[in-house]
Design an enzyme around this catalytic site. Sequence first.
Site, PDB file in Angstrom:
ATOM      1  N   TYR A 141      31.641 -73.068  22.560  1.00  0.00           N
ATOM      2  CA  TYR A 141      32.592 -74.092  22.989  1.00  0.00           C
ATOM      3  C   TYR A 141      31.827 -75.141  23.776  1.00  0.00           C
ATOM      4  O   TYR A 141      30.645 -74.982  24.100  1.00  0.00           O
ATOM      5  CB  TYR A 141      33.732 -73.491  23.824  1.00  0.00           C
ATOM      6  CG  TYR A 141      33.371 -73.161  25.249  1.00  0.00           C
ATOM      7  CD1 TYR A 141      33.713 -74.019  26.298  1.00  0.00           C
ATOM      8  CD2 TYR A 141      32.693 -71.983  25.569  1.00  0.00           C
ATOM      9  CE1 TYR A 141      33.392 -73.720  27.619  1.00  0.00           C
ATOM     10  CE2 TYR A 141      32.371 -71.668  26.875  1.00  0.00           C
ATOM     11  CZ  TYR A 141      32.716 -72.539  27.903  1.00  0.00           C
ATOM     12  OH  TYR A 141      32.390 -72.237  29.204  1.00  0.00           O
ATOM     13  N   CYS A 142      32.510 -76.238  24.091  1.00  0.00           N
ATOM     14  CA  CYS A 142      31.886 -77.318  24.858  1.00  0.00           C
ATOM     15  C   CYS A 142      33.004 -78.006  25.632  1.00  0.00           C
ATOM     16  O   CYS A 142      33.932 -77.345  26.088  1.00  0.00           O
ATOM     17  CB  CYS A 142      31.136 -78.273  23.939  1.00  0.00           C
ATOM     18  SG  CYS A 142      32.135 -78.941  22.581  1.00  0.00           S
ATOM     19  N   GLY A 143      32.937 -79.327  25.763  1.00  0.00           N
ATOM     20  CA  GLY A 143      33.996 -80.027  26.462  1.00  0.00           C
ATOM     21  C   GLY A 143      35.217 -80.254  25.597  1.00  0.00           C
ATOM     22  O   GLY A 143      36.348 -80.000  26.008  1.00  0.00           O
ATOM     23  N   TRP A 181      36.714 -76.647  26.489  1.00  0.00           N
ATOM     24  CA  TRP A 181      37.075 -76.720  27.901  1.00  0.00           C
ATOM     25  C   TRP A 181      38.303 -77.596  28.133  1.00  0.00           C
ATOM     26  O   TRP A 181      39.137 -77.302  28.996  1.00  0.00           O
ATOM     27  CB  TRP A 181      35.894 -77.232  28.708  1.00  0.00           C
ATOM     28  CG  TRP A 181      36.095 -77.121  30.196  1.00  0.00           C
ATOM     29  CD1 TRP A 181      36.271 -78.126  31.091  1.00  0.00           C
ATOM     30  CD2 TRP A 181      36.147 -75.909  30.946  1.00  0.00           C
ATOM     31  NE1 TRP A 181      36.435 -77.623  32.352  1.00  0.00           N
ATOM     32  CE2 TRP A 181      36.361 -76.255  32.294  1.00  0.00           C
ATOM     33  CE3 TRP A 181      36.041 -74.551  30.609  1.00  0.00           C
ATOM     34  CZ2 TRP A 181      36.464 -75.309  33.305  1.00  0.00           C
ATOM     35  CZ3 TRP A 181      36.142 -73.607  31.617  1.00  0.00           C
ATOM     36  CH2 TRP A 181      36.355 -73.989  32.943  1.00  0.00           C
TER      37      TRP A 181
END
Length: 292
Positions: free
Chosen positions: A235-237, A263
């Site tokens: 995952y990331c932003g 996120w």
Amino acid sequence: MRPVPAKAVTTSARKLADALRSGAQVVVLEVGREAGEGPEPRNSYLAGHLPGARFVSFEEDLVGPRTGSSGNSPLPRASGLQDRLRRWGVDDDSTVVVHTRQNPAVATRAWWTLRWAGVEDVRYLHGGLSGWRRIGGALDTDVPPPGAGSATVRPGSLPLLTAEEAGRLAASGHLIDARAAQAYRGDPDRTGTGHIPGAHSIPGADNFTGGELRDAAALTALYAAHLDGDEVGAYCGGGVSATTTVLALASLGVEAALYPGSWSAWITDPTRPIATGARPCGRTAAERPSAG
């Protein structure tokens, strides 16, 4: 973690040039999102692009409707994506090459979205437009007419994680956070910053050198602690940079699931735990000092 059949996920500018010269049926897509390209990202495309390349707007073509819990870059609707694929001239057996001008993650999100939609042969162009220019590749200003492809979208052709599954995977397997290290660490005094407890930090930018995916030896070393056979997710932003992680692992024959909401979706539910600090668990939200 499930091994996947060895499959090319990248191509070089030289190989692409050879394929185009030979008359191979390759669909080239330039994905535009970056700032600094004029009033519209397509302006730079119109000024000169790879021969035959079609312009893809990240926001219009690859992102679906946002909701209060979807995160910043939800998946596109299958029907709309199928219409676009056909207009780009994509058939089920097409080879599709995606690239961008600056940020590799914009192209890898396109790679991931098309693979998730069932397009089997999609490749990231090493170095993007800069890589093409380095080999002396010519640019074109002609805009191809709408294609008449026949691709059929099959959503779910790559694995996804829900928020709940991502939280569980952080404890039971390997959940990789592809944001910059500072975003991962967060600030214990700022609400909504930090990472999913148990997630490990490997910034997506570490997968590349000069816009080119690093070689197998370098990527194996980068992910060594997470290649033990357990399930891997990323995952990331907003579900964009994490696709560089999925691409990098796919190049090693490792299938990683993407948490598309990432996120930006995780923090929409105040009951979800948050950790801060450089360690995977760090200090959780419950342990934060009170404002008073």
